[in-house]
Design a protein around this motif. Sequence first.
Motif, PDB file in Angstrom:
ATOM      1  N   TRP A  65       0.794  -1.220   0.021  1.00  0.00           N
ATOM      2  CA  TRP A  65      -0.005  -0.041  -0.038  1.00  0.00           C
ATOM      3  C   TRP A  65       0.763   1.157  -0.088  1.00  0.00           C
ATOM      4  CZ3 TRP A  65      -4.980  -1.214  -0.744  1.00  0.00           C
ATOM      5  CH2 TRP A  65      -5.955  -0.185  -0.754  1.00  0.00           C
ATOM      6  N   TRP A  66       0.480   2.314  -0.881  1.00  0.00           N
ATOM      7  CA  TRP A  66       1.253   3.583  -0.867  1.00  0.00           C
ATOM      8  C   TRP A  66       0.434   4.460  -0.079  1.00  0.00           C
ATOM      9  CZ3 TRP A  66       1.659   4.281  -7.016  1.00  0.00           C
ATOM     10  CH2 TRP A  66       2.549   3.014  -7.465  1.00  0.00           C
ATOM     11  N   GLU A  67       1.123   5.622   0.211  1.00  0.00           N
ATOM     12  CA  GLU A  67       0.801   6.668   1.073  1.00  0.00           C
ATOM     13  C   GLU A  67      -0.477   7.276   0.368  1.00  0.00           C
ATOM     14  OE1 GLU A  67       3.174   9.845   2.536  1.00  0.00           O
ATOM     15  OE2 GLU A  67       4.688   8.552   3.325  1.00  0.00           O
ATOM     16  N   GLU A  68      -0.394   7.279  -0.754  1.00  0.00           N
ATOM     17  CA  GLU A  68      -1.769   7.947  -1.653  1.00  0.00           C
ATOM     18  C   GLU A  68      -3.042   6.819  -1.647  1.00  0.00           C
ATOM     19  OE1 GLU A  68       1.582   8.652  -4.716  1.00  0.00           O
ATOM     20  OE2 GLU A  68       1.546   7.445  -2.774  1.00  0.00           O
ATOM     21  N   GLY A  69      -2.743   5.570  -1.370  1.00  0.00           N
ATOM     22  CA  GLY A  69      -3.684   4.598  -1.408  1.00  0.00           C
ATOM     23  C   GLY A  69      -3.250   3.358  -2.102  1.00  0.00           C
ATOM     24  N   SER A  70      -4.290   2.609  -2.609  1.00  0.00           N
ATOM     25  CA  SER A  70      -3.961   1.437  -3.384  1.00  0.00           C
ATOM     26  C   SER A  70      -3.300   1.798  -4.435  1.00  0.00           C
ATOM     27  CB  SER A  70      -5.289   0.921  -3.830  1.00  0.00           C
ATOM     28  OG  SER A  70      -5.033   0.033  -4.709  1.00  0.00           O
ATOM     29  N   PRO A  71      -2.021   1.091  -5.133  1.00  0.00           N
ATOM     30  CA  PRO A  71      -1.180   1.121  -6.289  1.00  0.00           C
ATOM     31  C   PRO A  71      -1.866   1.295  -7.218  1.00  0.00           C
ATOM     32  CG  PRO A  71       0.084  -0.126  -4.689  1.00  0.00           C
ATOM     33  CD  PRO A  71      -1.450   0.048  -3.944  1.00  0.00           C
ATOM     34  N   LEU A  72      -2.753   0.219  -7.540  1.00  0.00           N
ATOM     35  CA  LEU A  72      -3.766   0.250  -8.693  1.00  0.00           C
ATOM     36  C   LEU A  72      -4.601   1.340  -8.938  1.00  0.00           C
ATOM     37  CD1 LEU A  72      -5.406  -2.923 -10.227  1.00  0.00           C
ATOM     38  CD2 LEU A  72      -6.657  -1.054  -9.696  1.00  0.00           C
ATOM     39  N   ILE A  73      -5.184   1.654  -7.975  1.00  0.00           N
ATOM     40  CA  ILE A  73      -6.253   2.914  -7.982  1.00  0.00           C
ATOM     41  C   ILE A  73      -5.446   4.397  -8.370  1.00  0.00           C
ATOM     42  CG2 ILE A  73      -7.898   4.336  -6.804  1.00  0.00           C
ATOM     43  CD1 ILE A  73      -8.640   1.741  -7.400  1.00  0.00           C
ATOM     44  N   VAL A  74      -4.013   4.406  -7.641  1.00  0.00           N
ATOM     45  CA  VAL A  74      -3.351   5.565  -7.950  1.00  0.00           C
ATOM     46  C   VAL A  74      -2.694   5.421  -9.298  1.00  0.00           C
ATOM     47  CG1 VAL A  74      -1.157   6.817  -7.189  1.00  0.00           C
ATOM     48  CG2 VAL A  74      -2.683   5.715  -5.585  1.00  0.00           C
ATOM     49  N   LEU A  75      -2.205   4.518  -9.733  1.00  0.00           N
ATOM     50  CA  LEU A  75      -1.683   4.610 -10.970  1.00  0.00           C
ATOM     51  C   LEU A  75      -2.597   4.480 -12.030  1.00  0.00           C
ATOM     52  CD1 LEU A  75       0.880   1.373 -10.349  1.00  0.00           C
ATOM     53  CD2 LEU A  75       1.400   3.516 -11.126  1.00  0.00           C
ATOM     54  N   SER A  76      -3.885   4.107 -11.791  1.00  0.00           N
ATOM     55  CA  SER A  76      -4.959   4.271 -12.872  1.00  0.00           C
ATOM     56  C   SER A  76      -5.487   5.658 -12.910  1.00  0.00           C
ATOM     57  CB  SER A  76      -6.256   3.524 -12.426  1.00  0.00           C
ATOM     58  OG  SER A  76      -5.864   1.906 -12.622  1.00  0.00           O
ATOM     59  N   GLU A  77      -5.422   6.471 -11.679  1.00  0.00           N
ATOM     60  CA  GLU A  77      -5.658   7.966 -11.701  1.00  0.00           C
ATOM     61  C   GLU A  77      -4.773   8.529 -12.397  1.00  0.00           C
ATOM     62  OE1 GLU A  77      -8.282   8.008  -7.471  1.00  0.00           O
ATOM     63  OE2 GLU A  77      -6.023   8.406  -7.482  1.00  0.00           O
ATOM     64  N   ARG A  78      -3.255   8.257 -12.211  1.00  0.00           N
ATOM     65  CA  ARG A  78      -2.228   9.219 -12.938  1.00  0.00           C
ATOM     66  C   ARG A  78      -2.781   8.621 -14.377  1.00  0.00           C
ATOM     67  NH1 ARG A  78       2.868   6.909  -9.355  1.00  0.00           N
ATOM     68  NH2 ARG A  78       2.333   8.162  -7.717  1.00  0.00           N
ATOM     69  N   LEU A  79      -2.894   7.414 -15.005  1.00  0.00           N
ATOM     70  CA  LEU A  79      -3.085   7.549 -16.461  1.00  0.00           C
ATOM     71  C   LEU A  79      -4.122   8.037 -17.028  1.00  0.00           C
ATOM     72  CD1 LEU A  79      -2.490   5.460 -18.788  1.00  0.00           C
ATOM     73  CD2 LEU A  79      -4.317   3.893 -17.996  1.00  0.00           C
ATOM     74  N   GLN A  80      -5.417   7.986 -16.075  1.00  0.00           N
ATOM     75  CA  GLN A  80      -6.534   8.965 -16.479  1.00  0.00           C
ATOM     76  C   GLN A  80      -6.115  10.502 -16.749  1.00  0.00           C
ATOM     77  OE1 GLN A  80      -9.321   9.717 -13.333  1.00  0.00           O
ATOM     78  NE2 GLN A  80     -11.055  10.584 -14.690  1.00  0.00           N
ATOM     79  N   SER A  81      -5.381  11.073 -15.903  1.00  0.00           N
ATOM     80  CA  SER A  81      -4.998  12.522 -15.658  1.00  0.00           C
ATOM     81  C   SER A  81      -4.236  12.626 -17.001  1.00  0.00           C
ATOM     82  CB  SER A  81      -4.243  12.749 -14.470  1.00  0.00           C
ATOM     83  OG  SER A  81      -3.844  14.023 -14.588  1.00  0.00           O
ATOM     84  N   LYS A  82      -3.143  11.814 -17.188  1.00  0.00           N
ATOM     85  CA  LYS A  82      -2.250  11.933 -18.521  1.00  0.00           C
ATOM     86  C   LYS A  82      -3.133  11.982 -19.879  1.00  0.00           C
ATOM     87  CE  LYS A  82       2.350  10.559 -16.872  1.00  0.00           C
ATOM     88  NZ  LYS A  82       3.444   9.763 -17.112  1.00  0.00           N
ATOM     89  N   VAL A  83      -3.966  10.852 -20.038  1.00  0.00           N
ATOM     90  CA  VAL A  83      -4.660  10.575 -21.147  1.00  0.00           C
ATOM     91  C   VAL A  83      -5.639  11.910 -21.102  1.00  0.00           C
ATOM     92  CG1 VAL A  83      -6.553   9.381 -21.980  1.00  0.00           C
ATOM     93  CG2 VAL A  83      -4.852   8.202 -21.117  1.00  0.00           C
TER      94      VAL A  83
END
Length: 339
Positions: A65-83
């Motif tokens: 678990w990361w400080e920001e939350g679930s790695p899968l969720i955080v990485l998905s949010e980063r992907l969404q933001s970049k897209v």
Amino acid sequence: MKGVLLVNLGSPDSTNPKDVKKYLDEFLMDERVIDVPYWLRSFLVRGIILNTRPKKSAAAYQKIWWEEGSPLIVLSERLQSKVQEKTDLPVALAMRYGNPSLKSGLQELYDKGVKDVLMIPLYPQFAMATTETIVVLAEELRKEFFSDMKITDVPAFYNKPEYVKALSNSIKDYLSDKDYDHIMFSYHGVPERHIRKSDITKSHCKIDGSCCNTPSKAHEFCYRHQCFQTTKNVINELGLNEENVTTTFQSRLGVDPWLQPYTDRTLVKKAEKDGIKKLAIVTPAFVSDCLETLEEIAMEGKEEFLEAGGEEFYTVPCINDNDEWVDVLAGWINNFKNN
């Protein structure tokens, strides 16, 4: 108005066993994940699994678990933001299980006036328990809540040249300064019966070592074929020596036969019997790093390999929010926008 919905697997809301139990209940009670009659699925999941597994799974999630939350969720949010930065169409994010839910993702787009949705399941290969369950639920939600909305889904993209190139380049970049003897491609396993159930010809998929290499319409929905083909695509793109590459399957559950060879057993065999000392492992069934890659492979898999005599173990990150991958998604979205 057009819009885009990116859909990933999902994650518990926290590492609290109660949240993990809630997530596992939604996940494992899906009839396309554990495809047995409801009464038996309920007995297995709610009578056995959920009484033993949540604490163990919670402990595993705590490790990654990361400080920001679930790695899968955080990485998905980063992907969404970049897209989103690459297109003027609204881009929403949803999870098949957990939050943000598929319904909330569709609602977000609907509230913005979107009636024509490009839904992108973030799975390179088709499987009953991944792409199919997303498409089925999205259609159920559309009929019940968004009847004037049109949803077009992106099919399995394991064979799309632009994806293959982005995946291959991400692997090459990570391994450019690594010294390794062998590359293992580890895919999430599924029961063998799922392969046969997905066979639209009802006769091709025998899982006999040859059917995946024999051209057939069945391959459009054959997870096993698509996994082996993904490995071949990367081998061809990077000019790898086939003798130095192995394809395996991880994360099996229960006693029924699952796709083989199994990742954990193969890791031990490579070190003990084949003399492989330095191994790199790739997980191309996952777009985003998650429990199965960060804990099962990068921690447990590494431990198994080193204990069996291996010396170096490199876990190649998933494609995540890789810039080239973002450009690939943006290209698909802009094609949708212009058609």
